[in-house]
Write an enzyme that holds these catalytic residues in place. Structure first.
Site, PDB file in Angstrom:
ATOM      1  N   THR A   1     -32.114  24.863 -12.245  1.00  0.00           N
ATOM      2  CA  THR A   1     -32.441  26.342 -11.524  1.00  0.00           C
ATOM      3  C   THR A   1     -32.167  27.258 -12.152  1.00  0.00           C
ATOM      4  O   THR A   1     -31.393  26.962 -13.163  1.00  0.00           O
ATOM      5  CB  THR A   1     -31.421  26.206 -10.300  1.00  0.00           C
TER       6      THR A   1
ATOM      7  N   GLY B   1     -31.696  23.269  -0.596  1.00  0.00           N
ATOM      8  CA  GLY B   1     -30.302  23.279  -0.923  1.00  0.00           C
ATOM      9  C   GLY B   1     -29.895  24.763  -0.696  1.00  0.00           C
ATOM     10  O   GLY B   1     -29.964  25.521   0.008  1.00  0.00           O
ATOM     11  N   ASP B   2     -28.855  25.271  -1.803  1.00  0.00           N
ATOM     12  CA  ASP B   2     -28.231  26.303  -1.569  1.00  0.00           C
ATOM     13  C   ASP B   2     -29.231  27.461  -2.159  1.00  0.00           C
ATOM     14  O   ASP B   2     -28.736  28.545  -1.817  1.00  0.00           O
ATOM     15  CB  ASP B   2     -26.709  26.389  -2.448  1.00  0.00           C
TER      16      ASP B   2
ATOM     17  N   THR C   1     -25.675  27.460  -9.641  1.00  0.00           N
ATOM     18  CA  THR C   1     -26.448  26.223  -9.743  1.00  0.00           C
ATOM     19  C   THR C   1     -25.954  24.864  -9.833  1.00  0.00           C
ATOM     20  O   THR C   1     -24.700  25.144 -10.167  1.00  0.00           O
ATOM     21  CB  THR C   1     -27.481  26.294 -11.002  1.00  0.00           C
ATOM     22  N   GLY C   2     -26.408  24.042  -9.230  1.00  0.00           N
ATOM     23  CA  GLY C   2     -25.587  22.742  -9.087  1.00  0.00           C
ATOM     24  C   GLY C   2     -25.976  22.154  -8.053  1.00  0.00           C
ATOM     25  O   GLY C   2     -27.115  22.267  -7.311  1.00  0.00           O
TER      26      GLY C   2
ATOM     27  N   GLY D   1     -26.459  21.394  -4.519  1.00  0.00           N
ATOM     28  CA  GLY D   1     -26.534  22.460  -3.361  1.00  0.00           C
ATOM     29  C   GLY D   1     -25.679  22.221  -2.343  1.00  0.00           C
ATOM     30  O   GLY D   1     -25.376  23.057  -1.624  1.00  0.00           O
TER      31      GLY D   1
HETATM   32  N1  ASP Z   1     -28.764  23.938  -6.583  1.00  0.00           N
HETATM   33  C1  ASP Z   1     -30.142  23.704  -6.440  1.00  0.00           C
HETATM   34  C2  ASP Z   1     -30.278  22.620  -5.045  1.00  0.00           C
HETATM   35  O1  ASP Z   1     -29.187  22.013  -4.904  1.00  0.00           O
HETATM   36  C3  ASP Z   1     -30.319  22.664  -7.864  1.00  0.00           C
HETATM   37  C4  ASP Z   1     -29.902  23.073  -9.167  1.00  0.00           C
HETATM   38  O2  ASP Z   1     -29.304  24.191  -9.228  1.00  0.00           O
HETATM   39  O3  ASP Z   1     -30.272  22.523 -10.162  1.00  0.00           O
HETATM   40  O4  ASP Z   1     -31.267  22.717  -4.845  1.00  0.00           O
END
Ligand code: ASP
Length: 363
Positions: free
Chosen positions: A230, A260-261, A281-282, A284
């Site tokens: 992301t 996601g988030d 990012t991570g 979500g």
């Molecule tokens: N946060 C994003 C999601 O969960 C994915 C990411 O940050 O890589 O959609």
């Protein structure tokens, strides 16, 4: 703490206003000036290109150089806008568009694939001055979802639009900045192969229970690497305005319209001139449950924590205790920057009003 001391000084100063002793007043004024929070940087910008199992041993020098070059190009574009007196919102949009257009990141061109083999994109945008915000989820034909998220904020009465409706809104704008493309535009061979690998793994698993399956996939280090990427940006301009934005393809193999988030204001993105701006990012689901971006701002607003204390408390403690992985980039109204993550790496870069550039990937 500093804030309280300053307020106390102002109280004493006001009480002394009736005192004709100019000397006392001057001493107190000097004391206030000394205690007033100092700007670290009059304007600043910070970006991320995703967090995950990013390790030097998994990188080639050539790929490392490509990431470094693209992160630098992206942050310099935003920084130039800020240096010329432009707005934090313009800087955030410009920086993110460059990463969306690059196949290196999981956003725009190069986004990960859904279970059904298409690219479905999410993005959000927030203005820290007005606390206005816009977001889109599940768009499939809008080339730069970050620009569409900003348009939802400025040109609609809503905050979050989704699916075909959001793409139809994009078309209705007739704006050259909001380009409409075929879903094929987002295709990259790498990301398509990542999906095939996950699908094969899924097929070969004896365990058919969806929840257990999802857990197994999440624990797979290789898949973990491929599902992140992301992009996000937070900027502070010369007028003291903060803006933040985030854009993503979500997670490889996402099903059932999973969101996601990243398009959720308060989870993936938050900005408030009084406190800070944040882009996450991570994984979500955990960032939604932890309301990570808003939580950092709230800790500053209600517990008077510094940016560093708040990002540390939310990422290293609260998110980690929940079992979530990922990170944030954030900056406050004084130009302090924080890049906090609990994964082995996070693509990131920052620049201040001195033009000092930092680009990093690993812990
Ligand atoms: N946060 C994003 C999601 O969960 C994915 C990411 O940050 O890589 O959609």
């Amino acid at each position: 703490m500093k804030k309280y001391f300053t307020l106390a000084c102002i109280g004493v100063l006001l009480a002394c206003k009736s005192d004709p002793s100019a000397e006392t007043t001057h001493q107190l004024e000097a004391s206030i000036a000394a205690e007033a929070p100092q700007h670290t940087s009059s304007y600043a910008i910070v970006i991320h290109g995703g967090a995950g199992t990013i390790k030097k041993e998994n990188m080639t020098p050539a790929l490392e150089a490509q990431y470094e070059q693209k992160l630098t190009e992206s942050i310099q574009a935003g920084h130039k806008i800020l240096a010329q007196g432009g707005s934090a919102m313009d800087a955030v949009e410009a920086s993110i568009r460059i990463m969306e257009d690059s196949p290196l990141f999981n956003s725009g061109k190069g986004a990960v694939f859904t279970h059904d083999g298409i690219n479905s994109l999410d993005a959000s945008f927030m203005d820290g001055k007005s606390l206005n915000a816009g977001a889109v989820a599940g768009v499939t034909t809008t080339k730069n979802p970050i620009s569409l998220a900003r348009k939802v904020m400025t040109d609609s009465e809503h905050v979050l639009l989704s699916g075909p409706g959001a793409d139809a809104f994009a078309s209705s704008l007739n704006d050259p900045q909001i380009e409409i493309v075929d879903n094929q535009y987002f295709y990259t061979e790498n990301r398509f192969q990542s999906l095939q690998r996950v699908l094969n793994r899924e097929k070969n698993q004896e365990e058919k229970n969806d929840k257990k399956m999802a857990q197994l996939i999440l624990e797979d280090a290789w898949i973990k690497d491929t599902k992140y990427g992301t992009v996000g940006c937070v900027a502070l301009d010369k007028n003291g305005n903060i803006a933040a934005g985030t854009s993503t393809g979500g997670m490889t193999n996402k099903k059932y319209g999973r969101i996601g988030d990243s398009p959720i204001i308060g989870s993936g993105t938050y900005a408030n001139n009084k406190t800070c701006g944040v882009s996450s990012t991570g994984h979500g689901e955990y960032f939604i449950r932890g309301q990570v971006a808003y939580d950092i701002s709230a800790m500053m607003e209600y517990s008077h924590m510094s940016l560093k204390e708040a990002t540390d408390a939310v990422i290293q403690q609260k998110l980690t205790q929940l079992g979530g992985t990922g990170g944030v980039v954030a900056l406050d109204h004084l130009g302090n920057i924080s890049m906090e993550f609990n994964t082995p790496g996070m693509y990131r870069a920052s620049m201040n009003d001195q033009g000092e550039l930092q680009v990093a990937m690993y812990k």
